[in-house]
Write an enzyme that holds these catalytic residues in place. Structure first.
Site, PDB file in Angstrom:
ATOM      1  N   CYS A 123      62.894 113.488  89.939  1.00  0.00           N
ATOM      2  CA  CYS A 123      62.555 112.992  91.278  1.00  0.00           C
ATOM      3  C   CYS A 123      63.339 111.720  91.622  1.00  0.00           C
ATOM      4  CB  CYS A 123      61.053 112.720  91.347  1.00  0.00           C
ATOM      5  SG  CYS A 123      60.502 112.247  92.985  1.00  0.00           S
TER       6      CYS A 123
ATOM      7  N   CYS B  93      58.520 105.624  91.539  1.00  0.00           N
ATOM      8  CA  CYS B  93      57.108 105.305  91.262  1.00  0.00           C
ATOM      9  C   CYS B  93      56.977 104.935  89.778  1.00  0.00           C
ATOM     10  CB  CYS B  93      56.230 106.506  91.587  1.00  0.00           C
ATOM     11  SG  CYS B  93      56.593 107.208  93.211  1.00  0.00           S
TER      12      CYS B  93
ATOM     13  N   CYS C  41      55.232 107.127  86.953  1.00  0.00           N
ATOM     14  CA  CYS C  41      55.425 108.581  86.942  1.00  0.00           C
ATOM     15  C   CYS C  41      56.406 109.093  85.889  1.00  0.00           C
ATOM     16  CB  CYS C  41      55.871 109.049  88.328  1.00  0.00           C
ATOM     17  SG  CYS C  41      55.886 110.851  88.471  1.00  0.00           S
TER      18      CYS C  41
ATOM     19  N   CYS D 118      46.131 123.595  93.693  1.00  0.00           N
ATOM     20  CA  CYS D 118      46.871 122.435  94.170  1.00  0.00           C
ATOM     21  C   CYS D 118      48.291 122.451  93.612  1.00  0.00           C
ATOM     22  CB  CYS D 118      46.109 121.258  93.597  1.00  0.00           C
ATOM     23  SG  CYS D 118      46.095 119.852  94.585  1.00  0.00           S
TER      24      CYS D 118
ATOM     25  N   CYS E 269      46.142 123.724  98.386  1.00  0.00           N
ATOM     26  CA  CYS E 269      46.529 122.322  98.563  1.00  0.00           C
ATOM     27  C   CYS E 269      47.963 122.173  98.081  1.00  0.00           C
ATOM     28  CB  CYS E 269      45.605 121.422  97.742  1.00  0.00           C
ATOM     29  SG  CYS E 269      46.035 119.668  97.870  1.00  0.00           S
TER      30      CYS E 269
ATOM     31  N   CYS F 287      43.857 114.969 101.616  1.00  0.00           N
ATOM     32  CA  CYS F 287      43.457 114.529 100.277  1.00  0.00           C
ATOM     33  C   CYS F 287      44.281 113.276 100.001  1.00  0.00           C
ATOM     34  CB  CYS F 287      43.766 115.627  99.258  1.00  0.00           C
ATOM     35  SG  CYS F 287      43.536 115.106  97.549  1.00  0.00           S
TER      36      CYS F 287
ATOM     37  N   ARG G 148      37.185 112.479  93.843  1.00  0.00           N
ATOM     38  CA  ARG G 148      37.606 113.184  92.629  1.00  0.00           C
ATOM     39  C   ARG G 148      37.859 112.230  91.465  1.00  0.00           C
ATOM     40  NH1 ARG G 148      41.948 116.137  94.224  1.00  0.00           N
ATOM     41  NH2 ARG G 148      40.472 117.609  95.104  1.00  0.00           N
TER      42      ARG G 148
HETATM   43  N1  SAM Z   1      55.952 113.861  94.502  1.00  0.00           N
HETATM   44  C1  SAM Z   1      54.806 113.920  95.287  1.00  0.00           C
HETATM   45  C2  SAM Z   1      54.333 112.553  95.730  1.00  0.00           C
HETATM   46  O1  SAM Z   1      54.392 111.625  94.950  1.00  0.00           O
HETATM   47  O2  SAM Z   1      53.887 112.437  96.866  1.00  0.00           O
HETATM   48  C3  SAM Z   1      53.640 114.678  94.684  1.00  0.00           C
HETATM   49  C4  SAM Z   1      53.267 114.570  93.215  1.00  0.00           C
HETATM   50  S1  SAM Z   1      52.717 112.991  92.615  1.00  0.00           S
HETATM   51  C5  SAM Z   1      52.863 113.202  90.875  1.00  0.00           C
HETATM   52  C6  SAM Z   1      51.010 112.908  93.036  1.00  0.00           C
HETATM   53  C7  SAM Z   1      50.196 111.710  92.626  1.00  0.00           C
HETATM   54  O3  SAM Z   1      49.836 111.786  91.257  1.00  0.00           O
HETATM   55  C8  SAM Z   1      50.799 110.334  92.753  1.00  0.00           C
HETATM   56  O4  SAM Z   1      50.789 109.850  94.055  1.00  0.00           O
HETATM   57  C9  SAM Z   1      49.888 109.516  91.864  1.00  0.00           C
HETATM   58  O5  SAM Z   1      48.797 108.999  92.609  1.00  0.00           O
HETATM   59  C10 SAM Z   1      49.404 110.528  90.819  1.00  0.00           C
HETATM   60  N2  SAM Z   1      49.988 110.228  89.493  1.00  0.00           N
HETATM   61  C11 SAM Z   1      51.255 110.459  89.130  1.00  0.00           C
HETATM   62  N3  SAM Z   1      51.488 110.040  87.859  1.00  0.00           N
HETATM   63  C12 SAM Z   1      50.328 109.507  87.422  1.00  0.00           C
HETATM   64  C13 SAM Z   1      49.942 108.886  86.195  1.00  0.00           C
HETATM   65  N4  SAM Z   1      50.795 108.701  85.190  1.00  0.00           N
HETATM   66  N5  SAM Z   1      48.677 108.446  86.071  1.00  0.00           N
HETATM   67  C14 SAM Z   1      47.802 108.620  87.093  1.00  0.00           C
HETATM   68  N6  SAM Z   1      48.116 109.194  88.273  1.00  0.00           N
HETATM   69  C15 SAM Z   1      49.363 109.638  88.445  1.00  0.00           C
HETATM   70 FE1  SF4 Z   2      58.396 111.531  92.481  1.00  0.00          FE
HETATM   71 FE2  SF4 Z   2      56.495 111.014  90.711  1.00  0.00          FE
HETATM   72 FE3  SF4 Z   2      56.812 109.413  92.786  1.00  0.00          FE
HETATM   73 FE4  SF4 Z   2      55.834 111.901  93.178  1.00  0.00          FE
HETATM   74  S1  SF4 Z   2      54.870 110.255  92.031  1.00  0.00           S
HETATM   75  S2  SF4 Z   2      57.418 110.849  94.363  1.00  0.00           S
HETATM   76  S3  SF4 Z   2      56.958 113.011  91.571  1.00  0.00           S
HETATM   77  S4  SF4 Z   2      58.312 109.744  91.134  1.00  0.00           S
END
Ligand code: SAM
Ligand code: SF4
Ligand code: DTB
Length: 325
Positions: free
Chosen positions: A57, A61, A64, A101, A132, A192, A264
């Site tokens: 990606c 973030c 992630c 989802c 979702c 959501c 949730r």
């Molecule tokens: N890429 C898309 C986005 O970020 O909008 C969708 C998938 S993203 C992995 C969805 C959500 O998962 C993130 O916004 C975050 O809140 C949660 N998430 C991701 N990694 C996480 C982690 N290591 N621990 C807890 N929540 C996590």
């Molecule tokens: Fe990409 Fe992870 Fe951020 Fe979603 S949460 S936009 S998968 S880096």
């Protein structure tokens, strides 16, 4: 019995602070009372996640596993075939999930992927499950197309408070997130939206994150509260563990501020004791992700959850249930 909690969109920081910081038993009592006013307290909704496109990606973030900019360097996959998604959805339904989802590691979907995504939505709906998706930012056309295909919910988290946000993500803004949420709402797709706690934020950030959600024009129908799963080689890998009592307080505040929403108990349950999860259900959490994998990280096994639900006398919630007792 307390007076029925009104649905409000004008909560102040001061009110929310007082709620969050009252003695724990008072907060739990209040949150549980509100929960009973709107929901059967012994029913928990079950969603199943599937990563339909993993890794690589472009966003940064810092929590992630899937960011190409983090050290975790998860190999990037292609978008999954529709057939494979439907096979997995069938299995999830047989295991008791009512909502499916589908998540993709994208900043936003590419137009060339839209047809495949639409076919996934239509196929999962035909199985009789709620649908979702979480695909990053959407434009108007993409939102319209997903709605047209029958998408029930779109997940897009604000992740944290506006104040703390830039410590966590720099490649898209808090306002970008709100704009996608607005677009989804306007298109008539259910929202959501939640966030992650335990990322080194302060108490006021947890409160402000919930305030930002509660003061939207309409409350998100689902509010996922994720406990950070620290992923090796990401900037948050060595984050100090959040006090579980703070986590439960956050769930309770979400319940009081957004009485009709499904709150949730989302990522991070493998690190929670049964007792902590039980306390979250008492405080107003009434939804979980089931199955042993979230998107890339571990989640409790189906058996373990079944045993816990059994010990607590919790039943699965039927699809399309809403908080409106
Ligand atoms: N890429 C898309 C986005 O970020 O909008 C969708 C998938 S993203 C992995 C969805 C959500 O998962 C993130 O916004 C975050 O809140 C949660 N998430 C991701 N990694 C996480 C982690 N290591 N621990 C807890 N929540 C996590
Ligand atoms: Fe990409 Fe992870 Fe951020 Fe979603 S949460 S936009 S998968 S880096
Ligand atoms: C949400 O709030 N939590 C889910 C879902 N929405 C997409 C994702 C949790 C991801 C946990 C880390 C992982 O599996 O990689």
């Amino acid at each position: 019995m307390l007076e029925k909690q009104k649905i409000r969109h004008d909560w102040t920081r001061e009110e929310a602070d007082i709620l969050y910081n009252q003695p724990f038993n008072d907060l739990l009592f209040q949150a549980h009372s509100v929960h009973r006013q709107y929901f059967d307290p012994n029913q928990v909704q079950r969603s199943k996640l599937l990563s339909i496109k993993t890794g690589g990606c472009a966003e940064d973030c810092s929590y992630c596993s899937q960011s190409a900019r983090n050290g975790a360097k998860l190999p990037a996959s292609k978008l999954m075939e529709v057939e494979e998604v439907l096979e997995k959805a069938k299995k999830a339904k047989a295991e008791g999930a009512t909502r499916y989802c589908m998540g993709a590691a994208w900043r936003s979907p590419k137009d060339r992927d839209m047809e495949t995504l639409e076919a996934m939505v239509r196929g999962v709906k035909e199985l009789g499950m709620e649908t979702c998706m979480t695909l990053g930012m959407l434009d108007d056309e993409q939102t319209g197309r997903l709605k047209e295909a029958g998408l029930d919910y779109y997940n897009h988290n604000i992740d944290t408070s506006e104040r703390y946000y830039s410590k966590i993500i720099t490649t898209r803004t808090f306002t970008d997130r709100l704009e996608t949420l607005e677009r989804v709402r306007e298109a008539g797709i259910k929202v959501c939206a939640g966030g992650i706690i335990g990322m080194g934020e302060e108490q006021m950030d947890r409160v402000d994150m919930l305030l930002a959600l509660a003061n939207l024009k309409e409350h998100p129908e689902s509010v996922p509260i994720n406990l950070l799963i620290p992923i090796v080689k990401t900037p948050l890998a060595d984050m100090k563990k959040l006090d579980p009592i703070e986590f439960v307080r956050t769930i309770a505040l979400a319940r009081v501020l957004m009485p009709k929403s499904h709150v949730r108990l989302s990522a991070g349950r493998t690190e929670m004791s049964d007792e902590m999860q039980a306390m979250c259900f008492f405080a107003g959490a009434n939804s979980i992700f089931v199955g042993d994998t979230l998107l890339t990280a571990d989640n409790p096994e189906e058996d373990k959850d079944a045993k816990l639900f059994n010990r607590l006398g919790i039943d699965a919630m039927a699809a399309h249930s809403h908080g409106n007792r």
